[in-house]
Design a protein around this motif. Structure first.
Motif, PDB file in Angstrom:
ATOM      1  N   TRP A  16       0.848  -1.190   0.000  1.00  0.00           N
ATOM      2  CA  TRP A  16       0.000   0.000   0.000  1.00  0.00           C
ATOM      3  C   TRP A  16       0.879   1.235   0.000  1.00  0.00           C
ATOM      4  O   TRP A  16       1.825   1.323   0.787  1.00  0.00           O
ATOM      5  N   ILE A  17       0.582   2.185  -0.867  1.00  0.00           N
ATOM      6  CA  ILE A  17       1.330   3.442  -0.899  1.00  0.00           C
ATOM      7  C   ILE A  17       0.347   4.591  -0.697  1.00  0.00           C
ATOM      8  O   ILE A  17      -0.811   4.502  -1.105  1.00  0.00           O
TER       9      ILE A  17
ATOM     10  N   ASP B 154      -1.794   7.986  -1.050  1.00  0.00           N
ATOM     11  CA  ASP B 154      -2.364   8.652  -2.212  1.00  0.00           C
ATOM     12  C   ASP B 154      -3.211   9.822  -1.721  1.00  0.00           C
ATOM     13  O   ASP B 154      -3.998   9.662  -0.773  1.00  0.00           O
TER      14      ASP B 154
ATOM     15  N   TRP C 172      -4.986   5.566   0.283  1.00  0.00           N
ATOM     16  CA  TRP C 172      -4.022   4.474   0.053  1.00  0.00           C
ATOM     17  C   TRP C 172      -4.354   3.810  -1.278  1.00  0.00           C
ATOM     18  O   TRP C 172      -5.516   3.613  -1.613  1.00  0.00           O
TER      19      TRP C 172
ATOM     20  N   LEU D  26       7.429  -0.306  -8.646  1.00  0.00           N
ATOM     21  CA  LEU D  26       6.042  -0.725  -8.408  1.00  0.00           C
ATOM     22  C   LEU D  26       5.202  -0.591  -9.664  1.00  0.00           C
ATOM     23  O   LEU D  26       5.531   0.196 -10.557  1.00  0.00           O
TER      24      LEU D  26
ATOM     25  N   TYR E 148       8.898   4.231  -6.213  1.00  0.00           N
ATOM     26  CA  TYR E 148       8.502   4.729  -4.893  1.00  0.00           C
ATOM     27  C   TYR E 148       9.770   4.936  -4.078  1.00  0.00           C
ATOM     28  O   TYR E 148      10.519   3.981  -3.802  1.00  0.00           O
TER      29      TYR E 148
ATOM     30  N   PRO F  52       6.747   0.503   2.671  1.00  0.00           N
ATOM     31  CA  PRO F  52       5.279   0.647   2.629  1.00  0.00           C
ATOM     32  C   PRO F  52       4.604  -0.588   3.216  1.00  0.00           C
ATOM     33  O   PRO F  52       5.153  -1.703   3.135  1.00  0.00           O
TER      34      PRO F  52
END
Length: 1826
Positions: free
Chosen positions: A14-15, A17, A22, A40, A50, A60
């Protein structure tokens, strides 16, 4: 294992946003320690780099495996972090439409903004008694857990519901209270649970309002304590309120409303009772129009006002108090319209005779001048003097608003106080469950004092929540003996100290409020000086000096200081309060009298109330003179005290948490805004729970579950007998770091992420195994395919080579054959050519020779013809020449002779002219004349002769002439022929020439015709082909039409058959519904009867308590009980008078009124029945009149018509009998339901009279039936005589006449015939007269009933207009009068009946005497010689063996002993095991037979009544024992069948043997008792169903769903804190074998008791329905059970049940069909769910499931392994679209309590009654066989 090792290729993370908070991404390559960038790929396919944080190097968060997404409990997730929680909630909310999710001990509830069908009674029943982890998350599960813990731990419970406005807190609290009210019920008849629920509409109307976020937002906090007694039934409730938003009374923001009650009042202004309030539209009042949104969509304020008033009435607020409340509320509205006019800058005034103020003063009952004065002035008091100071317009408006707020707050407190009084428990409270509905954490653009208090309360609640979670974690670790390490969690005590400690925010605020010139600015400066730079949680905004920032646990909040002091002080001028206290309005005085007793303006907890908490709370003692100071307590101080009290209460209870989440700000249904959700999750403490769980060991597995899940990771040698040691050995190998897990006593604890690692290893192992299996299977398949192809190739080669060889051999054979054929063919061709040439040559020769001969012949012919022509032509020419010559000669002769004649004539003419000539001529003329005369005579003679000759000649001449003429004609014809021939030759020549031309022309035409013919032929062929095609098309169309006609005919036939079947099914369903309704009424009647018996026993017990010692039961007890056996309609009415005797006198009126209304309802029902019977009677009369008219028109009536009339008369008599029965029932109902004090003196005599009357009437009916039978026999005999004279055949009549030679015999026959006719006519006349008399009597009786009915209705209408006391007296007086009149009428009827009975008895005696005399006469007819002649010798006379008649005789005083030994003390497991099935029923029936034989109706009635009551007593005493209930159900049915079999009715007798027919009842018709026994059997059946349901209920879910019958098919998924029931079979766990063993037990017991096979089938069908319904309901409420493997388990279990049905030969019982919904649900779990074809298949397959059930199963479908796929939302939408036209019930769950209507098909017994032996073990020695 290091966490970084999990970041491998294809791992998902999960990154952050900015839009979606996320986002999910996938690693494109493995992460290595030291990498600064991750490669990614996002889900939409975009690739990105990332960058990791250079300082923290934090990776992450990892994403959970797909099989964990959508879990019921967030703590079951392997990775516990914010994105995982958010994604899981979103998937459940959007995809699965599930609004509830567990997060440890917290229930997260997301507001769907849509009504969902998940709160019905069926859902409540499904959750009742279930463990919290066993079912899907629900508010009912939390409520059930609280209720269960209260009962189990005997500790008070609390349910804390929090969330921001619009999140659904109020609704959740409301459903929790509804659950308690439904599950527990109330301990008294006061319906406390209804009152608890009724408090909601009142509190919502006065405390809820529309805001921008919520249409029904609670603007106050409340804590409701629901009290329970020792049996955990609701006995009362109490409510505490917190921080009412008073400012909303005087001000509303844009698009908001004031409190609902104001708009409800305005909407109801047109009601007559509200005219005095002088209300109008909401837009007229200042306090209701500021928001500009007076209407809420979908809400009718007028209807809501009705609901509010009804709730007030239910809670005991009288109409006068309600009108007082509305007066005060209307006064507040009018006060808001009061305006002020400025005099100068420091003073103002109210306009004179200001209408709003006038109305306000009128409504409040105060003086106008005083109120107008003190609204514009205030009093200032110093140490020595008091000043009255005018105030400015702004201050006056503020004072007006403050007064309105103060009045509303006091009214609010008064209403809450009265609600608490109505809900207060009248008995001692044992425990309580508190429901806290309080505001959640709030932060707006402008935050003021209200938000500060709300957030302060949430800080306290969050602290309590954190401590509770921490405590639970610690208890779990200590329980499992795990080394306890301190978990660092967020402690918000510093923030609480900042607010409430000494020199805190509230303390400084109270201090500033005491300052004379205190202001918001000075308070802000004090805050800065005290806390800025000294407390890390306190900050100052950069751009403002009138605000401060506090770091709360959820977020930073900036508060504006403006208004804090004013809201904290809540200033109201005392002078205005004194004016109000001087009012004459009673309710207004109550408001301000109670003001001093109230702890706070917003808390409705009176100091005199006993707190419902079980902890000791000491109330503060009031000191003298403290009232004024109490009034001046600040709002903040009061709120802090009430909050401390709340926290003490919560700490003394076990809390349960419900966190409500608002998914979006636009109130869109099922729309999820990630940003808003994350804010609320952070604010409500869910993420803190996750963090605390993740800091320790969040994942917990039992050893058995771990072994079952990860057995695939173990080798065979690793599996030991000890599961615990096996798990330890495996874990030490799998996870090297021992800190990542701990072994407890019963569970294994894992750190966060370890379960995901184990799942990854398991998935890898399974994937490797799958690859190996795939490799092996694919290799095997390819080898098999290769071998199959090789074998096929060899086979093909063999066949091809053989084919080629066969082809070559065929070629050789064909070559040789071709040469031979060529040889013969060539020979044939040459020979044929030669033959052809020869034949052609011969033909040519023949043709040529023929041609030459024909030419020669033609030449000869032409020559001959030429000769003939020449002959004829030459002859013609010669004749022509001759004729021409002859004509020329004749012409010449004529010419010459003419010329000569002319010359002669000329001479004669000349001579004639001269006289001499004449004289010469005349000389001798006379002579000549004479001569001539002679000559004439001669000539005449000659002439005659000549004439004769001439005639002869003429004859000859004529003949000759004829000959000549014929010759001439012949010649002429020949000449004509010659001419014709010549002309013909010429014409032929011309024709030849013409024909030649025509030939050429014809040849040309022929060519053209041939061309045209070819063309025409071609066209014709085309036309023919087209016609053929059209013909074929027409044929096909015809066939198609025929086929369609056949199909249509078949479809019509099928549709008609289908329609017929559907109509039949519908009729069957209607019949079953009617049966079900009737049997439900019986069930309700039995329940009320049991309740009546219980109350009666309790009453007897209460009466017998003061008198110790044994009290003997009255011997008339059973006979008294019989009254309740037969009067099912009036049982409730009977037990009411007994209740009335025990209850206080003030309650008698209400009970009498209810009794009267019930009687009225019964009377109306009887009137309806009477009307239907009247209609039936009218129809019968019309038929009778028509029949009478026909009889008058017809010749003398035959015997069949007489019999028809008699049958019709019997029908009318039966209808009359029904009417009399209904009248008797009405009289009986009215007699037995009268007040005891009225009927007590004459009741026994009256009942004796009624008994005598009924017995006499029954006997009279029997006599009537005998008379009718005799009449019908007489008619049949006369009808047998009449056909001999009237309807016989002519030959038979002739024979009879011939036989009767004697005239005397004929005369006698004629006289006999006349007498017979007269007899028949007299009989007919008598029948007509009796028929008419009966019709007249029936009409009179019906007319009297109508008059009685009208009189009753008039009296009832008059009574309903009277007050209750007068109404009861009038009704009782009327009943006494009516019953007295009826008593007199019945006495007269009784006397008449007695006379009739005496007359009949005399006749019977006379008949008996005559029969005796006849018998004596027969004996006397025996001749004496016959007696004397026989020798008299001593003979041994053997005693005949007694011939038993199948009857049992007993004495009347032994009846109680018979019932006791045969029913009450008979045990099915003891003596009854060795008896023949149904023996008690046979014995009882044989006793009834003997009583019938004796014609003792009293004995029959007494025995049957005692039997029925005895069975009821046994079932009441041992009603939970299946064997007892089954035994008596079997015997009751057998008793019922015996009454039918031996009733004497033809329909039942046809199954009997002649001997059995001799045993039929002779004197009594027991049809009514059969109905009573049938009702009793229905009640026993329903009790049997309840017993087996109670036995099966605990087994069903465990055996059908949880237990793995096929081991290893489904793996156990990771579970969260809410542990579900394990699916692994422990020692105490029920399995499918347990269910089957229980079914076998039920079946064997029923068979052993001889239950009817059809009844056994119905019981089995009911059992299977219960199994299917309970299993399906649990499946629909358990997400963990909706998987492919569970579907296989269910189908296997169902197949085992079907196998059981086959073994027991019960497949035709309909039991399998009841499992169809469960079977289809299991199939739905296993079928493919992807394409439109799958959707179509599902829709056609699942016809027994409703649309809601199908969609629910698809939404709940959860993969257990990674190899399964989830159901797409689009697929579910497709299913919904396809099923939208299906008309089925919207109900989700099946009704597991439904009982199919039972029937008792007649089952005659082949057992002969005379062969039955009574065992001595029954103790029935006092009975003798007859």
């Amino acid at each position: 294992m290091a966490a970084s090792e999990l970041y491998t290729k294809y791992a998902r993370v999960w990154i952050p946003d900015p839009e979606e908070v996320w986002k999910s991404a996938e690693l494109l390559k493995d992460y290595k320690p030291g990498d600064k960038v991750l490669q990614l790929r996002l889900e939409e396919g975009k690739e990105l780099e990332y960058c990791l944080d250079a300082k923290t190097k934090e990776l992450p968060p990892l994403r959970n495996p797909d099989i964990l997404v959508g879990e019921n409990d967030l703590t079951a997730l392997s990775y516990l972090h914010e994105p995982a929680v958010l994604h899981n909630l979103k998937v459940r909310f959007i995809d699965s439409k599930l609004i509830y999710t567990y997060c440890g001990i917290v229930l997260v509830a997301i507001n769907p903004y849509e009504q969902l069908p998940i709160y019905g009674e069926d859902i409540i029943n499904a959750y009742s008694g279930q463990n919290m982890g066993d079912m899907d998350p629900h508010i009912f599960a939390v409520a059930e857990e609280a209720y269960k813990q209260m009962a189990r731990d005997e500790r008070n419970q609390s349910i804390i519901v929090s969330g921001e406005s619009g999140a659904g807190k109020t609704v959740s609290a409301k459903y929790a209270m509804r659950y308690f009210a439904t599950v527990s019920g109330s301990a008294s008849e006061a319906n406390v649970e209804e009152k608890v629920l009724a408090s909601n509409p009142i509190m919502e109307s006065i405390g809820n309002a529309k805001t921008t976020r919520n249409d029904n937002s609670s603007r106050f906090g409340k804590y409701i304590e629901i009290g329970f007694d020792k049996r955990y039934r609701i006995i009362g409730a109490n409510m505490r309120t917190y921080l009412l938003e008073k400012s909303r009374v005087v001000f509303q923001a844009e698009e908001e409303r004031n409190y609902h009650i104001f708009y409800q009042l305005c909407a109801s202004a047109a009601l007559p009772e509200f005219k005095t309030l002088r209300l109008g539209n909401a837009n007229y009042f200042h306090y209701t129009k500021q928001g500009g949104s007076p209407v809420i969509d979908g809400v009718d304020d007028a209807k809501e006002m009705v609901n509010t008033r009804q709730a007030c009435t239910l809670l005991g607020i009288s109409d006068s108090y309600q009108m007082g409340i509305f007066r005060i509320l209307a006064g507040i509205l009018h006060l808001g319209n009061v305006e002020f006019a400025s005099r100068d800058s420091d003073s103002c005034t109210v306009p004179p005779k200001h209408e709003p103020l006038t109305i306000f003063c009128d409504l409040m009952g105060v003086e106008y001048e005083e109120m107008a004065h003190w609204l514009c002035h205030r009093k200032l008091a110093t140490a020595t003097e008091t000043y009255i100071k005018p105030i400015s317009k702004l201050h006056a408006i503020n004072a007006r608003d403050a007064l309105a707020k103060h009045i509303y707050a006091n009214l609010f407190n008064w209403i809450v106080d009265h609600v608490n009084k109505a809900l207060h428990a009248t008995v001692k409270q044992h425990s309580f469950i508190g429901v806290l509905d309080i505001y959640g954490f709030e932060t707006f653009e402008i935050n003021s004092f209200e938000q500060f208090c709300i957030n302060y309360a949430n800080e306290k609640l969050q602290q309590q929540f954190n401590m509770h979670v921490f405590k639970l974690e610690q208890e779990e670790y200590m329980k499992e003996q795990i080394p306890w390490t301190l978990i660092d969690f967020y402690d918000n005590q510093p923030c609480i100290n900042l607010i409430e400690a000494k020199m805190g925010v509230l303390d400084l605020l109270d201090e500033e409020c005491k300052m004379p010139k205190g202001s918001d600015d000075s308070w802000a400066q004090k805050l800065y000086n005290t806390h800025l730079n000294k407390c890390a949680l306190f900050e100052k905004p950069r751009m403002s000096n009138k605000a401060f920032i506090i770091k709360h646990f959820a977020d930073k909040v900036e508060y504006q200081c403006e208004g804090f002091l004013e809201k904290n002080k809540d200033t109201v001028y005392e002078e205005q309060i004194k004016v109000l206290k001087s009012s004459k309005f009673k309710l207004l005085l109550e408001l301000f009298q109670d003001e001093e007793k109230v702890l706070s303006p917003t808390s409705a907890t009176p100091s005199g109330r006993v707190p419902l908490t079980r902890m000791p709370i000491k109330p503060a003692k009031a000191r003298p003179g403290q009232a004024s100071k109490e009034h001046k307590k600040t709002v903040g101080h009061q709120f802090r005290n009430s909050l401390h009290l709340l926290m003490e209460t919560l700490n003394a209870t076990t809390p349960h948490y419900v966190r409500c989440i608002k998914p979006n700000d636009f109130k869109f249904p099922f729309t999820f805004d990630e940003k808003r959700a994350v804010q609320q999750l952070r604010a409500c403490g869910v993420l803190e729970t996750i963090r605390i769980s993740a800091a320790g060991f969040p994942s917990r597995w039992t050893y058995q579950e771990f072994f079952s899940r990860y057995r695939v990771l173990m080798k065979q040698k690793d599996v030991l007998g000890d599961r615990k040691q096996t798990c330890k050995n495996v874990l030490e190998k799998l996870i090297q770091d021992k800190d990542k897990y701990q072994f407890g006593k019963t569970k294994i604890f894992f750190r966060a992420g370890q379960v995901a690692y184990l799942e990854k290893i398991r998935a890898d192992k399974l994937r490797a195994a799958c690859i190996r299996i795939q490799k092996t299977i694919r290799g095997w398949l390819m080898r098999k395919k290769y071998m199959r192809m090789r074998k096929a190739a060899i086979t093909i080669q063999r066949h091809v080579r053989g084919y080629q060889a066969r082809c070559y051999a065929t070629f050789l054979r064909r070559t040789r054959a071709a040469i031979t054929i060529q040889k013969f063919q060539r020979m044939y061709v040459v020979r044929k050519r030669y033959q052809g040439m020869r034949d052609a040559t011969i033909a040519l020769q023949a043709l040529l020779r023929g041609y030459m001969v024909r030419n020669k012949y033609q030449m000869m012919l032409r020559e001959h013809k030429c000769v003939v022509l020449q002959k004829h032509v030459r002859g013609w020419l010669a004749r022509r020449r001759y004729g021409r010559t002859l004509r020329a000669i004749v012409y010449l002769q004529c010419c010459y002779r003419r010329m000569m004649a002319k010359r002669e004539l000329k001479k004669l003419k000349i001579e004639a002219r001269s006289v001499e000539r004449y004289k010469k001529l005349h000389i001798g003329l006379e002579n000549k004349i004479m001569q001539l005369q002679r000559k004439i005579d001669e000539q005449n003679k000659e002439y005659k002769s000549l004439l004769e000759k001439m005639t002869s000649l003429e004859l000859t001449y004529s003949t000759e002439t004829e000959k000549l003429r014929s010759d001439v004609e012949r010649l002429r014809m020949s000449e004509e022929e010659a001419r014709n021939a010549t002309s013909r030759v010429l014409s032929l020549q011309e024709e030849i020439a013409k024909l030649r031309k025509e030939l050429h022309h014809t040849q040309a035409e022929k060519k053209s015709i041939e061309e045209w013919a070819d063309k025409y032929k071609h066209e014709t062929e085309q036309l023919v082909s087209e016609l053929k095609e059209q013909n074929s098309l027409l044929k096909t169309e015809k066939e198609e039409l025929n086929r369609r006609i056949h199909d249509q005919a078949r479809e019509i036939t099928e549709s008609m058959e289908k329609k017929l079947v559907e109509e039949t099914k519908q009729l069957e369903l209607d019949l079953n519904d009617e049966r079900l309704r009737y049997q439900n009424l019986l069930n309700e009647f039995s329940r009320l009867e049991e309740r009546y018996d219980d109350l009666k026993d309790e009453m007897n017990l209460m009466v017998s308590i003061p008198k110790p010692g044994h009290k003997r039961t009255d011997s008339t007890h059973s006979s008294n009980e019989s009254e309740y056996t037969f009067s099912s309609e009036i049982t409730e009415a009977e037990d009411l008078p007994l209740r009335m005797e025990q209850e206080p006198s003030e309650k008698k009126a209400a009970l009498d009124m209810s009794l009267f209304l019930k009687l009225q309802k019964r009377v109306s029902e009887l009137e309806q029945e009477k009307q239907s019977l009247q209609d039936e009677l009218d129809r019968k009369e019309e038929q009778a009149l028509r029949a009478k008219a026909k009889e008058e028109e017809r010749p003398p009536i035959r015997g069949a018509e007489l019999e028809y009339e008699s049958l019709k008369r019997q029908e009318l008599e039966s209808e009359n009998k029904k009417l009399k029965n209904e009248l008797n029932e009405l009289q009986k109902a009215l007699t037995e339901t009268r007040a005891p004090e009225v009927t007590a003196p004459g009741a026994p005599a009256y009942r004796v009279l009624l008994d005598q009357l009924t017995s006499v009437s029954e006997e009279l009916e029997v006599r009537k039936e005998e008379v009718l039978i005799l009449r019908s026999q007489l008619v049949s005999q006369k009808e047998a005589i009449q056909p001999k004279h009237t309807m016989t055949d002519a030959t038979i009549l002739l024979e009879d006449v011939q036989k009767m030679k004697d005239k005397g015999e004929i005369a006698q026959a004629y006289i006999g015939l006349k007498e017979t006719n007269r007899l028949l006519e007299s009989q007919l006349q008598s029948q007509k007269k009796s028929h008419e008399n009966e019709l007249e009597s029936l009409r009179g009786e019906i007319q009297s009933l109508k008059e009685e009915n009208n009189r009753q209705q008039q009296l009832l209408a008059q009574n309903l207009q009277l007050p209750p006391e007068a109404r009861i007296e009038a009704s009782l007086q009327h009943e006494i009068t009516r019953l007295t009149n009826e008593n007199l009428d019945l006495m007269e009827q009784l006397e008449k009946q007695d006379k009739t009975v005496r007359k009949l008895k005399k006749q019977l005696k006379v008949f008996a005497k005559k029969i005796g005399e006849l018998e004596v006469g027969q004996m006397e007819n025996i001749s004496p010689g016959q007696i004397i002649d026989e020798p008299i010798r001593p003979v041994n006379i053997p005693r005949k063996e007694k011939d038993f008649q199948g009857m049992l005789e007993y004495k009347k005083e032994d009846e109680q002993k018979l019932v006791k030994n045969l029913i009450l003390e008979l045990k099915p497991r003891g003596v009854a095991v060795n008896l023949i099935p149904g023996l008690p029923a046979y014995i009882l029936f044989m006793c009834v037979r003997h009583a019938d034989y004796l014609n003792d109706d009293q004995k029959v009635r007494s025995l049957l009544t005692s039997t029925i009551n005895g069975i009821k007593k046994v079932l009441k005493k041992r009603g939970d024992d299946f064997e007892t209930v089954s035994f008596w159900l079997s015997n009751t049915c057998r008793f019922l069948h015996c009454l039918k079999q031996y009733s004497g009715e033809e329909g039942f007798m046809k199954h009997n043997t002649p001997r059995q027919n001799e045993h039929c009842l002779t004197n009594f018709d027991l049809a009514e008792y059969r109905q009573v026994l049938s009702d009793l059997a229905i009640q026993i059946y329903q009790q049997l169903v309840r017993v087996l349901e109670n036995i099966l209920q605990p087994m069903i879910v465990s055996g059908m769903l949880e237990h793995e019958t096929i081991q290893g098919v489904s793996g156990v998924k990771p579970t969260g804190l809410r542990k579900r029931t394990s699916s692994i079979a422990d020692e105490g766990t029920y399995t499918l074998d347990s269910i089957i063993r229980q079914l076998n037990s039920f079946h064997s017991v029923m068979c052993q008791h001889g239950m009817d096979p059809e009844l056994i089938k119905q019981v089995v069908k009911q059992m299977f329905y219960i199994i299917g319904a309970v299993t399906l309901n649990n499946l629909l409420l358990r997400k963990d059970m909706c998987s492919w493997s569970k579907g296989m388990q269910i189908r296997y279990n169902v197949s085992q049940l079907e196998e059981w049905l086959r073994d027991k030969n019960l497949m035709n019982s309909g039991a399998k069909e009841t499992l169809e919904p469960l079977i289809q649900a299991a199939q739905l779990l296993q079928v493919k769910k992807k394409t439109d074809e799958d959707a179509e298949a599902i829709c056609s397959m699942c016809n027994a499931l409703t649309t809601a059930q199908i969609v629910k199963v698809l939404n709940l479908y959860t993969p257990v392994n990674e190899f399964e796929e989830r159901v797409l939302v689009s697929f579910i939408r497709t299913i919904q679209v396809r099923l939208r036209d299906r008309k089925d019930s919207p109900q989700l769950l099946m009704d597991a309590k439904h009982i199919f209507p039972v029937t008792f098909p007649f089952n005659p017994s082949s057992l002969a009654l005379e062969t039955i032996q009574i065992p001595a073990s029954l103790g029935l020695g006092f009975i003798s066989r007859v």
